[in-house]
Enzyme design. Structure first.
Site, short mmCIF file in Angstrom:
data_model
loop_
_atom_site.label_atom_id
_atom_site.label_comp_id
_atom_site.label_asym_id
_atom_site.label_seq_id
_atom_site.Cartn_x
_atom_site.Cartn_y
_atom_site.Cartn_z
N ASP A 6 -49.18 -20.29 69.27
CA ASP A 6 -47.90 -20.26 68.55
C ASP A 6 -47.21 -18.94 68.90
O ASP A 6 -47.58 -17.88 68.39
CB ASP A 6 -48.19 -20.37 67.04
N GLY A 8 -44.16 -16.70 68.61
CA GLY A 8 -42.97 -16.51 67.78
C GLY A 8 -42.08 -15.40 68.27
O GLY A 8 -42.30 -14.80 69.33
N THR A 10 -41.64 -12.40 67.00
CA THR A 10 -42.19 -11.05 66.87
C THR A 10 -43.65 -10.94 67.23
O THR A 10 -44.11 -9.86 67.59
CB THR A 10 -42.00 -10.53 65.42
N ASP A 95 -41.35 -24.42 65.19
CA ASP A 95 -41.99 -23.99 63.95
C ASP A 95 -41.45 -24.75 62.76
O ASP A 95 -42.19 -25.05 61.81
CB ASP A 95 -41.81 -22.48 63.74
N ARG A 96 -40.17 -25.10 62.79
CA ARG A 96 -39.57 -25.85 61.71
C ARG A 96 -40.19 -27.24 61.61
O ARG A 96 -40.55 -27.71 60.53
CB ARG A 96 -38.05 -25.95 61.91
N ASP A 116 -39.89 -21.49 55.00
CA ASP A 116 -40.61 -20.62 55.92
C ASP A 116 -39.91 -19.27 55.94
O ASP A 116 -38.80 -19.13 56.47
CB ASP A 116 -40.64 -21.24 57.32
N THR A 119 -39.00 -14.24 60.36
CA THR A 119 -37.86 -13.52 60.93
C THR A 119 -36.56 -14.07 60.34
O THR A 119 -35.65 -13.33 59.99
CB THR A 119 -37.84 -13.66 62.46
N THR A 171 -28.79 4.53 46.23
CA THR A 171 -28.45 3.62 47.32
C THR A 171 -29.68 2.88 47.84
O THR A 171 -29.64 1.67 48.09
CB THR A 171 -27.78 4.38 48.47
#
Length: 243
Positions: A6, A8, A10, A95-96, A116, A119, A171
């Site tokens: 798999d 991806g 990253t 992946d979806r 999911d 990223t 902030t």
């Protein structure tokens, strides 16, 4: 034994399955896949599947080509154990689809929303008839922090870790609370809207980011970090006559 690769945006995840049982998961660089050689020595692999959302470099392509086991490359024409109603299957991220395939395998007669959180945050719906209707894509946690910094003149780049308050007092805490609460409320809103239309809806949560949910629908959330890997394994078994 099945080899699941798999790749991806990253990181790459390499998993081993014995039938439907997850044996091991190894995280590696999506630019090298250094772990493959040792895995093939350590495990008796019969077949594998490769799914990627990035263009592979020469190093990774060469490593995959040298594997001695047959590989199924997941693509738009790969047979699936569910009905795909997406209008542009060639643009659908593997992946979806894999995530809804895995959720459907566990509850084949249920309406399911799969969230999911990686990223990007994706929302996918598959109905009780095994029909995948499609879904939505939203910016993920890190993407939101980076966008606030990059598209403004003075806002700093804030990380998820650190002081966290319901309402920011400076902030940094304002950005951290705004991003995290924004995601929580977004997810909660999707679940509430979908449950209004599908009262028996089940909700799966997967992905690489952790969230703390404060909603009244906790009981219908199934957390499974390896849902995509399980879906890829099911697709591999389905294409080899083992549903």
């Amino acid at each position: 034994m099945n080899l699941i690769i798999d790749i991806g945006n990253t990181v790459a995840k390499v998993a081993l399955f014995e039938g439907v049982t997850l044996v091991n998961v190894i995280y590696d660089s999506n630019q090298s896949l250094d772990c493959l050689e040792n895995i093939c020595v350590e495990y008796a692999i019969e077949k594998g599947i490769v799914a990627t959302v990035i263009d592979l470099n020469e190093c990774v392509s060469e490593r995959l080509s040298k594997l001695s086991v047959p590989l199924l490359w997941l693509g738009k024409d790969t047979p699936l154990p569910v009905i795909n109603l997406y209008e542009t299957p060639e643009t659908l991220g593997y992946d979806r689809m894999a995530a809804v395939v895995a959720a459907n395998e566990q509850f084949p007669d249920k309406d399911i929303l799969v969230i999911d959180a990686g990223t990007c945050i994706t929302y996918e719906f598959i109905d009780s008839q095994g029909q995948y209707h499609g879904g939505n894509i939203s910016p993920g946690l890190q993407m939101r922090f980076k966008a606030l910094h990059q598209f403004t003149g003075r806002l700093p780049l804030v990380t998820p870790l650190g002081r966290s308050l319901p309402l920011g007092k400076d902030t940094e805490t304002a950005i951290r609370a705004g991003v995290r609460k924004g995601i929580e409320y977004e997810i909660s809103g999707y679940i509430t809207a979908m449950k209004h239309k599908y009262p028996e809806l089940l909700v799966f949560l997967t992905g690489g980011d952790d969230f703390s949910f404060d909603t009244n629908v906790k009981s219908v959330i199934f957390a499974d970090r390896f849902l995509v890997l399980k879906g890829l394994n099911r697709i591999l078994n389905y294409n080899n006559g083992r549903i």
